[in-house]
Design a protein around this motif. Structure first.
Motif, PDB file in Angstrom:
ATOM      1  N   SER A   1       3.175 -12.223 -12.428  1.00  0.00           N
ATOM      2  CA  SER A   1       4.148 -13.098 -13.067  1.00  0.00           C
ATOM      3  C   SER A   1       5.445 -12.326 -13.301  1.00  0.00           C
ATOM      4  CB  SER A   1       3.604 -13.610 -14.399  1.00  0.00           C
ATOM      5  OG  SER A   1       3.654 -12.592 -15.383  1.00  0.00           O
ATOM      6  N   LEU A   2       6.499 -13.068 -13.609  1.00  0.00           N
ATOM      7  CA  LEU A   2       7.799 -12.454 -13.847  1.00  0.00           C
ATOM      8  C   LEU A   2       7.909 -11.845 -15.241  1.00  0.00           C
ATOM      9  CD1 LEU A   2      10.086 -15.094 -12.124  1.00  0.00           C
ATOM     10  CD2 LEU A   2       9.268 -12.922 -11.217  1.00  0.00           C
ATOM     11  N   HIS A   3       6.788 -11.801 -15.964  1.00  0.00           N
ATOM     12  CA  HIS A   3       6.779 -11.071 -17.232  1.00  0.00           C
ATOM     13  C   HIS A   3       6.883  -9.567 -16.984  1.00  0.00           C
ATOM     14  CE1 HIS A   3       4.755 -14.874 -18.428  1.00  0.00           C
ATOM     15  NE2 HIS A   3       5.422 -14.689 -19.550  1.00  0.00           N
ATOM     16  N   GLN A   4       6.533  -9.124 -15.792  1.00  0.00           N
ATOM     17  CA  GLN A   4       6.502  -7.696 -15.500  1.00  0.00           C
ATOM     18  C   GLN A   4       7.170  -7.395 -14.166  1.00  0.00           C
ATOM     19  OE1 GLN A   4       2.315  -6.470 -14.663  1.00  0.00           O
ATOM     20  NE2 GLN A   4       1.827  -8.602 -15.100  1.00  0.00           N
ATOM     21  N   GLN A   5       7.602  -6.155 -14.021  1.00  0.00           N
ATOM     22  CA  GLN A   5       8.276  -5.714 -12.813  1.00  0.00           C
ATOM     23  C   GLN A   5       7.283  -5.632 -11.651  1.00  0.00           C
ATOM     24  OE1 GLN A   5      11.474  -5.103 -12.381  1.00  0.00           O
ATOM     25  NE2 GLN A   5      12.298  -4.963 -14.455  1.00  0.00           N
ATOM     26  N   VAL A   6       7.842  -5.659 -10.425  1.00  0.00           N
ATOM     27  CA  VAL A   6       7.012  -5.459  -9.238  1.00  0.00           C
ATOM     28  C   VAL A   6       6.378  -4.076  -9.311  1.00  0.00           C
ATOM     29  CG1 VAL A   6       7.038  -5.206  -6.729  1.00  0.00           C
ATOM     30  CG2 VAL A   6       8.388  -7.003  -7.818  1.00  0.00           C
ATOM     31  N   LYS A   7       5.088  -3.999  -8.994  1.00  0.00           N
ATOM     32  CA  LYS A   7       4.356  -2.747  -9.080  1.00  0.00           C
ATOM     33  C   LYS A   7       3.786  -2.371  -7.725  1.00  0.00           C
ATOM     34  CE  LYS A   7       3.030  -3.533 -13.908  1.00  0.00           C
ATOM     35  NZ  LYS A   7       1.904  -3.648 -14.856  1.00  0.00           N
ATOM     36  N   PRO A   8       3.386  -1.111  -7.564  1.00  0.00           N
ATOM     37  CA  PRO A   8       2.756  -0.708  -6.304  1.00  0.00           C
ATOM     38  C   PRO A   8       1.464  -1.487  -6.072  1.00  0.00           C
ATOM     39  CG  PRO A   8       3.398   1.218  -7.589  1.00  0.00           C
ATOM     40  CD  PRO A   8       3.558   0.027  -8.484  1.00  0.00           C
ATOM     41  N   LEU A   9       1.249  -1.905  -4.836  1.00  0.00           N
ATOM     42  CA  LEU A   9      -0.003  -2.549  -4.463  1.00  0.00           C
ATOM     43  C   LEU A   9      -0.255  -2.327  -2.981  1.00  0.00           C
ATOM     44  CD1 LEU A   9       0.828  -5.413  -2.862  1.00  0.00           C
ATOM     45  CD2 LEU A   9       1.278  -6.160  -5.172  1.00  0.00           C
ATOM     46  N   VAL A  10      -1.521  -2.486  -2.591  1.00  0.00           N
ATOM     47  CA  VAL A  10      -1.912  -2.290  -1.197  1.00  0.00           C
ATOM     48  C   VAL A  10      -2.780  -3.448  -0.748  1.00  0.00           C
ATOM     49  CG1 VAL A  10      -1.836   0.226  -1.423  1.00  0.00           C
ATOM     50  CG2 VAL A  10      -3.992  -0.993  -1.760  1.00  0.00           C
ATOM     51  N   PHE A  11      -2.752  -3.713   0.571  1.00  0.00           N
ATOM     52  CA  PHE A  11      -3.617  -4.719   1.175  1.00  0.00           C
ATOM     53  C   PHE A  11      -4.623  -4.042   2.087  1.00  0.00           C
ATOM     54  CE2 PHE A  11      -0.334  -7.757  -0.011  1.00  0.00           C
ATOM     55  CZ  PHE A  11      -1.058  -8.907  -0.259  1.00  0.00           C
ATOM     56  N   MET A  12      -5.875  -4.452   1.940  1.00  0.00           N
ATOM     57  CA  MET A  12      -6.910  -4.090   2.909  1.00  0.00           C
ATOM     58  C   MET A  12      -7.345  -5.358   3.634  1.00  0.00           C
ATOM     59  SD  MET A  12      -9.441  -1.442   0.950  1.00  0.00           S
ATOM     60  CE  MET A  12      -8.894   0.159   0.375  1.00  0.00           C
ATOM     61  N   ASN A  13      -7.877  -5.175   4.827  1.00  0.00           N
ATOM     62  CA  ASN A  13      -8.391  -6.316   5.557  1.00  0.00           C
ATOM     63  C   ASN A  13      -9.656  -6.843   4.890  1.00  0.00           C
ATOM     64  OD1 ASN A  13      -9.884  -7.797   7.901  1.00  0.00           O
ATOM     65  ND2 ASN A  13      -7.801  -7.444   8.651  1.00  0.00           N
ATOM     66  N   THR A  14      -9.868  -8.152   4.975  1.00  0.00           N
ATOM     67  CA  THR A  14     -11.063  -8.727   4.350  1.00  0.00           C
ATOM     68  C   THR A  14     -12.346  -8.107   4.902  1.00  0.00           C
ATOM     69  OG1 THR A  14     -10.877 -10.528   5.960  1.00  0.00           O
ATOM     70  CG2 THR A  14     -10.028 -10.940   3.755  1.00  0.00           C
ATOM     71  N   ARG A  15     -12.283  -7.518   6.118  1.00  0.00           N
ATOM     72  CA  ARG A  15     -13.460  -6.871   6.707  1.00  0.00           C
ATOM     73  C   ARG A  15     -13.449  -5.360   6.459  1.00  0.00           C
ATOM     74  NH1 ARG A  15     -16.162  -9.882  10.828  1.00  0.00           N
ATOM     75  NH2 ARG A  15     -15.164 -11.872  11.314  1.00  0.00           N
ATOM     76  N   ASN A  16     -12.881  -4.916   5.342  1.00  0.00           N
ATOM     77  CA  ASN A  16     -12.777  -3.486   5.077  1.00  0.00           C
ATOM     78  C   ASN A  16     -14.157  -2.865   4.878  1.00  0.00           C
ATOM     79  OD1 ASN A  16     -13.357  -3.097   1.956  1.00  0.00           O
ATOM     80  ND2 ASN A  16     -12.139  -4.975   2.178  1.00  0.00           N
ATOM     81  N   ASN A  17     -14.202  -1.529   4.877  1.00  0.00           N
ATOM     82  CA  ASN A  17     -15.471  -0.802   4.793  1.00  0.00           C
ATOM     83  C   ASN A  17     -16.025  -0.690   3.377  1.00  0.00           C
ATOM     84  OD1 ASN A  17     -15.794  -0.189   7.557  1.00  0.00           O
ATOM     85  ND2 ASN A  17     -14.240   1.426   7.396  1.00  0.00           N
TER      86      ASN A  17
END
Length: 881
Positions: free
Chosen positions: A683-699
């Protein structure tokens, strides 16, 4: 004679009337003489201003037991015929002044109705979870990772609650751990997606929830047992006595499984938070069922992954419990779990109010203040209108006093009339409440009790408020009218004292101040909420349809089935793209980990959410890439160790496309294949933060829970119908539960949207009440200046001159109110806006526009009230004494 006149015109006579009110009659004359003599000396020595102040102080000093207790107290029984006489006089007076009586009752009805609506909502919020057993000793465990930038404090290490109960029985007497799940539950041809909790068998005994059917002690002991609410029982079986019946649950690890109903709970009351958070759980499974769903062992130290509650013993302190947690983590938890982890506990009695930075508490406080303001405005109206039209009652008072009536009787009569009118307004407000409670419930996001459901305590409180409102509304007019001398009353001549005029002006100024302040706040709240919903979030949320009822079969076969389903959906003409993911951009994520660049030390890791999506996620949400690709291009084999990061994560980890990163405590290395431009996942209550995406078929944790569809522009309703039709073909045994991304985002700002709606409704109501108040003061002003208006017209004044004469004081009052309202409102809205990382800039028009609108509306009302006097025959006006 001249000396008496001098005192009458210059002395603060209102304070002498206060003295006369509490001082015994046989002492009053002597004390008054002494005070006036001292007043003359002070005025000659130090001037009028200081003399007035000293006179007020001297009056206050006489308000003491030595004076008060000299009154001859007696109880005068009012005969029944006297009460009947009062009632007849009130009815005749109201019939003679139908318009003003209606305005008084209508204003009080609106004020009491709004206060009642808000009061019932607030009472419900304050009672949330209060029905739980020993709620003052129930706590939610919260974990704080001292280094993680994106932590999930709601979750805690799953063995910890059990261990503290077993090893510190003098501190903790019970515990409950749970994991929430949306589960597709079926019975024959009935298929519904139901919010469920999987947790310990202590659920019922921990919180004291009663069962309609089943055994509280054993209902959740056996594997694949299930406890349902009466609502769910009726939904599947059309009855509640269903212990022993079977339901089919679609599990994530083991496919469809049969569960036996072992208990039926009473339906939740409006103020029950069923998982003690904001979730409407209806089904409860034993902790053994975790193997059918996410598969983790609740007794293993595999991270921070369960919601946990404890009930402390009556003698335990919070500090002792925190120390016990610290000791357990040090002695029991592996290094990767206890590192930088600190436990805390939050009491459940007010948790829903103070969680989320106290948003709900702020809403309750804001609505409480508005309700008080509106009720205050209604009382002010009553006072102003009563005083403004009191000239028609003066001769009645004079006659009553001339035939032996005393001041106390007159006061009692007018107070009784005020109380009766308040009683009538309260009765009408109860009916209005019943009509508006559904609408008001939609505004505040909850159901409000019907009048017939009010407990005795509510009726007692309503009675107290009614009595207080009646006394507050009538006490000044009653004493004001009773203070007239017999001769003055018989003449029917209103006092032109500055004190009464100043009081009326002060009251109406307060009305303007409150109305302009709330109006301004409503504009700013509306602008901020619109900013939330319309701001560019870094991706295109329009035309995106999300479906949450995806069958959760996370086996390789389940993934293959989802790939086949995607191909089916992509063939629908109204579908532009389809993505399968665990997360959608609604701020809700499930996994947090600490990541660090390969080759660096794990201690240098940065905490961030791990989001899971397939390769079509970018095409569906259309966010921008800065480098690389979002996983492998379509048609190529997806690599389970691929990772996509946002630019904030890139800066935090100091990596580029092609570099490898690792998760703390996990031996697998992941390759960065793309860097996306920052977007607002939270939400816009907080600043953009670091995040990562993994594939749904991750290990690590291959999983999914959403389908996201980008629809083609055009007929939205037809597009949804097309997708639903294909869904029923692909997943015939699973419900189609969907929402557009706009709707998902509105849930992030639920409290702000509630506040926006409530502020808008309150603004309209306040303006209406203020207009009634203006009507009362304008009536008073016209009545007081009737002879002056006649003289001015004889001397050549035009209608416009008369209108300006009456309107001038209102222009001044609104100007003063606006000058006071602007800085006060600016301070409060600035404090409110400071809670948001992304906010609007305050503009001058947001503060000036309400004042202009209020001024315009008031001017129209005053002109209408003054026009009759301006057009009247001046000869008739001059006849008025």
């Amino acid at each position: 004679m001249s000396n008496d006149t001098e005192h009458t015109t210059s002395t603060p006579t209102a304070w002498l009337r206060v003295l006369e009110w509490f001082c015994p009659a046989y002492l009053y004359e002597g004390i008054e003489g002494d005070l006036l003599e001292q007043y003359d000396e002070d005025r000659a020595a130090v001037g009028n201003k200081t003399a007035n102040r000293r006179l007020r102080w001297n009056v206050i000093r006489f308000f003491r037991p030595g004076i008060l207790l000299r009154n001859r107290f007696s109880i005068r029984l009012i005969k029944g015929y006297m009460l009947l006489n009062y009632f007849k006089i009130m009815i005749r007076s109201m019939a003679k002044r139908k318009v003003y009586s209606a305005i008084n009752i209508f204003g009080l009805t609106m004020g009491i109705s709004f206060a009642l609506l808000i009061g019932i909502f607030i009472a419900g919020e304050l009672q949330t979870n209060q029905q739980l057993t020993s709620v003052d000793r129930l706590y939610l465990m919260r974990s704080n990772n001292l280094e993680a930038a994106n932590q999930v404090p709601l979750f805690s290490p799953s063995p910890l609650a059990r261990l503290i109960k077993e090893e510190y029985p003098t501190l903790v007497e019970n515990f409950y751990r749970c994991s929430d799940r949306n589960i597709t539950i079926s019975k024959d041809d009935k298929h519904f997606r139901v919010q469920s909790l999987i947790g310990d068998s202590t659920f019922l005994s921990m919180f004291g929830f009663p069962l309609l059917h089943g055994n509280v002690g054993t209902a959740l002991n056996e594997p694949r047992s299930i406890v349902v609410t009466a609502k769910i029982a009726r939904q599947y079986f059309d009855r509640t006595d269903v212990v022993g019946e079977m339901l089919t649950l679609a599990t994530e690890k083991n496919g469809n499984q049969q569960y036996t109903v072992t208990g039926v709970l009473e339906d939740w009351k409006p103020n029950t938070v069923t998982n003690l958070r904001d979730m409407n759980a209806q089904v409860f499974l034993p902790i053994h069922s975790l193997k059918d769903f996410n598969g983790f062992d609740p007794e293993a130290w595999t991270g921070v992954q369960m919601i946990s509650y404890i009930r402390k013993t009556p003698v335990a302190s919070e500090d002792a419990i925190i120390e016990a947690f610290t000791s357990l983590l040090k002695n029991k938890a592996p290094a990767n779990v206890q590192s930088n982890l600190k436990m805390a506990i939050d009491g459940l009695d007010d948790y829903h109010l103070v969680s989320d930075n106290g948003l709900k508490k702020k809403l309750v406080m804001t609505l409480s203040i508005i309700a008080i303001f509106i009720l205050l405005l209604a009382v002010i109206n009553f006072i102003n209108i009563t005083i403004g039209n009191s000239n028609v009652r003066l001769k009645e008072i004079g006659v009553r006093k001339a035939i032996g009536g005393i001041r106390e009787q007159v006061t009692t009569q007018f107070l009784s009339e005020s109380l009766v009118m308040t009683f009538v307004a309260t009765a009408l407000s109860l009916g209005l409440y019943e009509l508006l409670r559904t609408y008001a419930g939609n505004i505040v996001g909850t159901s409000l009790l019907s009048v017939i459901e009010f407990p005795v305590s509510y009726w007692l409180f309503i009675g107290v408020v009614m009595l207080a409102t009646g006394i507050a509304a009538g006490i000044y007019p009653a004493f004001f009218l009773a203070s007239y001398k017999t001769l003055e009353s018989l003449k029917g001549k209103l006092k032109a004292g500055k004190g009464n005029i100043a009081l009326s002006r002060s009251l109406i100024s307060i009305q303007f101040l409150l109305a302009i302040g709330v109006f301004t706040a409503a504009i700013i709240i509306t602008q901020q909420v619109s900013y939330f919903l319309e701001k560019d979030l870094g991706y295109d949320k329009s035309m995106v349809l999300t479906v949450s009822s995806v069958p959760r079969d996370w086996t390789p076969e389940g993934f293959n089935r989802m790939d086949a389903a995607k191909l089916q959906f992509q063939q629908v003409p109204s579908v532009q793209s389809v993505s399968l993911s665990w997360d959608i951009p609604n701020g809700n994520f499930g996994v947090v980990a600490e990541l660090y660049r390969q080759g660096k030390q794990p201690e240098e890791g940065v905490g961030m959410p791990i989001l899971m999506a397939d390769e079509d996620y970018r095409d569906t949400y259309q966010f921008n890439m800065l480098a690389g690709t979002f996983f492998q291009p379509k048609g190529q084999v997806q690599q389970p160790d691929d990772m996509v990061i946002n630019e904030s994560a890139q800066k935090a980890l100091q990596v580029q496309v092609g570099d490898k990163v690792q998760l703390k405590g996990v031996p697998i290395a992941f390759r960065v294949v793309g860097v996306m431009k920052d977007f607002n996942f939270f939400s816009l209550h907080q600043q953009v933060k670091p995040l990562v995406f993994m594939n749904t078929r991750n290990n690590l944790f291959p999983a999914f829970r959403y389908f996201s569809f980008r629809l083609q522009p055009g007929n939205i309703a037809q597009s949804v119908e097309d997708v639903e039709q294909r869904w029923k073909e692909v997943f015939p045994n699973d419900p189609f539960e969907y929402a557009f991304m706009d709707q998902n985002l509105e849930k992030l700002y639920k409290t702000e949207i509630q506040m926006k709606k409530a502020a808008g409704f309150a603004t309209v109501l306040m303006l209406l009440i203020v207009l009634l108040g203006v009507l009362g003061l304008a009536s008073q002003s016209v009545t007081r200046r009737t002879r002056e208006i006649g003289i001015r017209k004889v001397l050549g004044a035009s209608v416009s001159n008369v209108l300006v004469l009456i309107a001038r004081e209102f222009i001044w009052l609104i100007t003063v109110a606006l000058l006071v309202a602007i800085p006060l409102t600016y301070y409060f809205v600035e404090q409110w806006l400071s809670a948001f990382a992304y906010r609007i800039d305050l503009q001058w028009w947001m503060f000036v526009l309400p004042g202009i609108l209020v001024f315009t509306i008031v001017l129209l009302v005053v002109s209408g009230q003054s026009l009759k006097a301006a057009l009247s025959n001046p000869v008739e006006s001059l006849r008025i004494e």
